[in-house]
Each structure stands twice: as structure tokens, then as C-alpha cells.
Design an enzyme around this catalytic site. Structure first.
Site, PDB file in Angstrom:
ATOM      1  N   THR A  53       2.351  -2.348   9.020  1.00 48.98           N
ATOM      2  CA  THR A  53       2.882  -3.088   9.995  1.00 48.98           C
ATOM      3  C   THR A  53       3.136  -4.635   9.513  1.00 48.98           C
ATOM      4  O   THR A  53       3.679  -5.498  10.071  1.00 48.98           O
ATOM      5  CB  THR A  53       1.746  -3.340  10.922  1.00 48.98           C
ATOM      6  OG1 THR A  53       0.316  -3.914  10.405  1.00 48.98           O
ATOM      7  CG2 THR A  53       1.388  -2.153  11.674  1.00 48.98           C
ATOM      8  N   HIS A  73      10.155 -24.330   8.896  1.00 46.28           N
ATOM      9  CA  HIS A  73       8.959 -25.070   9.658  1.00 46.28           C
ATOM     10  C   HIS A  73       7.633 -24.971   9.185  1.00 46.28           C
ATOM     11  O   HIS A  73       6.513 -25.416   9.187  1.00 46.28           O
ATOM     12  CB  HIS A  73       8.891 -24.602  11.058  1.00 46.28           C
ATOM     13  CG  HIS A  73       9.888 -25.056  12.156  1.00 46.28           C
ATOM     14  ND1 HIS A  73      10.026 -25.151  13.373  1.00 46.28           N
ATOM     15  CD2 HIS A  73      11.049 -25.944  11.465  1.00 46.28           C
ATOM     16  CE1 HIS A  73      11.180 -25.839  13.537  1.00 46.28           C
ATOM     17  NE2 HIS A  73      11.618 -26.200  12.781  1.00 46.28           N
ATOM     18  N   HIS A 116       7.204 -31.150   9.882  1.00 49.32           N
ATOM     19  CA  HIS A 116       6.584 -29.924   9.581  1.00 49.32           C
ATOM     20  C   HIS A 116       5.794 -29.930   8.283  1.00 49.32           C
ATOM     21  O   HIS A 116       4.920 -29.436   8.137  1.00 49.32           O
ATOM     22  CB  HIS A 116       8.005 -29.151   9.163  1.00 49.32           C
ATOM     23  CG  HIS A 116       8.779 -28.792  10.359  1.00 49.32           C
ATOM     24  ND1 HIS A 116       8.261 -28.594  11.505  1.00 49.32           N
ATOM     25  CD2 HIS A 116       9.938 -29.202  10.560  1.00 49.32           C
ATOM     26  CE1 HIS A 116       9.032 -28.545  12.604  1.00 49.32           C
ATOM     27  NE2 HIS A 116      10.215 -29.015  11.874  1.00 49.32           N
ATOM     28  N   ASP A 154       0.800  -1.107  -0.049  1.00 46.06           N
ATOM     29  CA  ASP A 154       0.194   0.238   0.081  1.00 46.06           C
ATOM     30  C   ASP A 154       0.865   1.417  -0.068  1.00 46.06           C
ATOM     31  O   ASP A 154       2.345   1.159  -0.195  1.00 46.06           O
ATOM     32  CB  ASP A 154      -1.162   0.060   1.050  1.00 46.06           C
ATOM     33  CG  ASP A 154      -0.435   0.164   2.606  1.00 46.06           C
ATOM     34  OD1 ASP A 154       0.812   0.102   2.672  1.00 46.06           O
ATOM     35  OD2 ASP A 154      -1.066  -0.021   3.664  1.00 46.06           O
ATOM     36  N   CYS A 183       2.999  -3.593   4.182  1.00 43.41           N
ATOM     37  CA  CYS A 183       2.030  -2.496   4.453  1.00 43.41           C
ATOM     38  C   CYS A 183       2.605  -1.668   5.756  1.00 43.41           C
ATOM     39  O   CYS A 183       3.848  -1.879   5.810  1.00 43.41           O
ATOM     40  CB  CYS A 183       0.451  -2.945   4.725  1.00 43.41           C
ATOM     41  SG  CYS A 183       0.617  -4.085   6.030  1.00 43.41           S
TER      42      CYS A 183
HETATM   43  C1  RB5 Z   1      -2.537   2.026   6.509  1.00 42.54           C
HETATM   44  O1  RB5 Z   1      -2.956   3.094   7.191  1.00 42.54           O
HETATM   45  C2  RB5 Z   1      -2.394   0.867   7.625  1.00 42.54           C
HETATM   46  O2  RB5 Z   1      -3.305   0.475   8.167  1.00 42.54           O
HETATM   47  C3  RB5 Z   1      -1.715  -0.412   6.625  1.00 42.54           C
HETATM   48  O3  RB5 Z   1      -0.592   0.070   6.162  1.00 42.54           O
HETATM   49  C4  RB5 Z   1      -1.335  -1.597   7.662  1.00 42.54           C
HETATM   50  O4  RB5 Z   1      -0.365  -1.304   8.511  1.00 42.54           O
HETATM   51  C5  RB5 Z   1      -2.633  -2.479   7.761  1.00 42.54           C
HETATM   52  O5  RB5 Z   1      -2.256  -3.456   8.605  1.00 42.54           O
END
Ligand code: RB5
Length: 147
Positions: free
Chosen positions: A68, A99, A134, A8, A66
């Protein structure tokens, strides 16, 4: 290796860095977007396309970025045949291959250590699945998809 990439807006810069890194290593990249880091977009729209390419066997692996890594992993794990893992360090990268036979690496642009980025990706691409017990466990995960 043919590798699907998607991000993203938050992961866009890392996607570019990864594209350069993997291309220099001789891998074939299929970029499913997003196309810039300024327009706010929805990660499922991009992650789904890259994960589907892996699920259909069009790409061997996917790398999804993204903020996180969490949202991308939630999306990718909805796709049949995809085993997506969020890996924040070298140990989880290595174990995700040994694994879990991970075929989609999910990274968080807000948390990833840029100095370790290339090392993590290389380790994830080069570490083989151990199989054995595994394989039985991963098989049980894949059975859930068809139940
Ligand atoms: C976008 O703001 C953020 O929510 C996305 O990049 C991600 O971290 C979602 O899991």
C-alpha cells in the site's frame, strides 16, 4: 541523482521496473532489497536501510514500495531527516515536492496505476520545493525530531 530503492515482496516487481526506468535516465541506484518477490519479508527491514541512506545524506532520495505504501512511509518517517510521502496520484506527487519537500516517495504496488508509474516518478524527481512559507512549515516538522 543518487536514489535509494527498497521494497518488500509485494513491491519487488515495481522496484525492478523503477530501477530500469531510473537507470535509463542516468540516475545512480542503490538497491536495498528485497531480492525476490516470492519470499514473504518484513518491509521495515528494507525500508529502514533505504531511509537511513537518505537521513545520512548517502542518497538524495528514496523510493519505497510495499503493498500500500503505508507501511514503508511509517518506517521512513521514523528516520531523522526523512520526509516520506505516500502519493497515489499526480497531484499528490507534485504537492509532496512543492509544499512538503518530500525526499522519500512511498508507492503501493497494489494500488498504483502502472501506466502512470514513470510519469509520477519523473514528476517527483523534477518538481522543486517552493520554499517560502512552506520552508517554515517543513522546518517546524523537522524541529519535532530534535525536541
Ligand atoms: C505485506 O503483506 C503488506 O502488509 C505490506 O506490503 C504493506 O502493504 C504494508 O503496509
Amino acid at each position: 541523482m543518487k536514489i535509494a530503492l527498497a521494497s518488500d515482496h509485494r513491491g519487488f516487481e515495481f522496484k525492478n521496473m523503477i530501477t530500469t526506468f531510473l537507470s535509463n535516465l542516468g540516475h545512480e541506484i542503490v538497491d536495498y532489497g528485497t531480492l525476490n518477490g516470492t519470499d514473504s519479508v518484513d518491509y521495515p527491514d528494507y525500508g529502514l536501510q533505504a531511509a537511513t541512506a537518505v537521513g545520512r545524506g548517502e542518497c538524495e532520495r528514496a523510493i519505497l514500495i510495499c503493498g500500500t505504501g503505508l507501511g514503508m512511509s511509517l518506517v521512513a518517517n521514523k528516520v531523522k531527516g526523512v520526509r516520506a510521502t505516500v502519493c497515489h496520484d499526480l497531484y499528490t506527487v507534485e504537492m509532496s515536492r512543492k509544499h512538503n519537500d518530500s525526499n522519500a516517495l512511498c508507492l503501493g504496488a497494489d494500488v498504483v496505476d502502472e501506466n502512470l508509474l514513470e510519469k509520477k516518478i519523473k514528476l517527483w524527481l523534477e518538481t522543486p520545493f517552493e520554499g517560502g512559507r512552506h520552508a517554515r512549515r517543513v522546518g517546524k516538522i523537522m524541529d519535532i525530531e530534535s525536541s
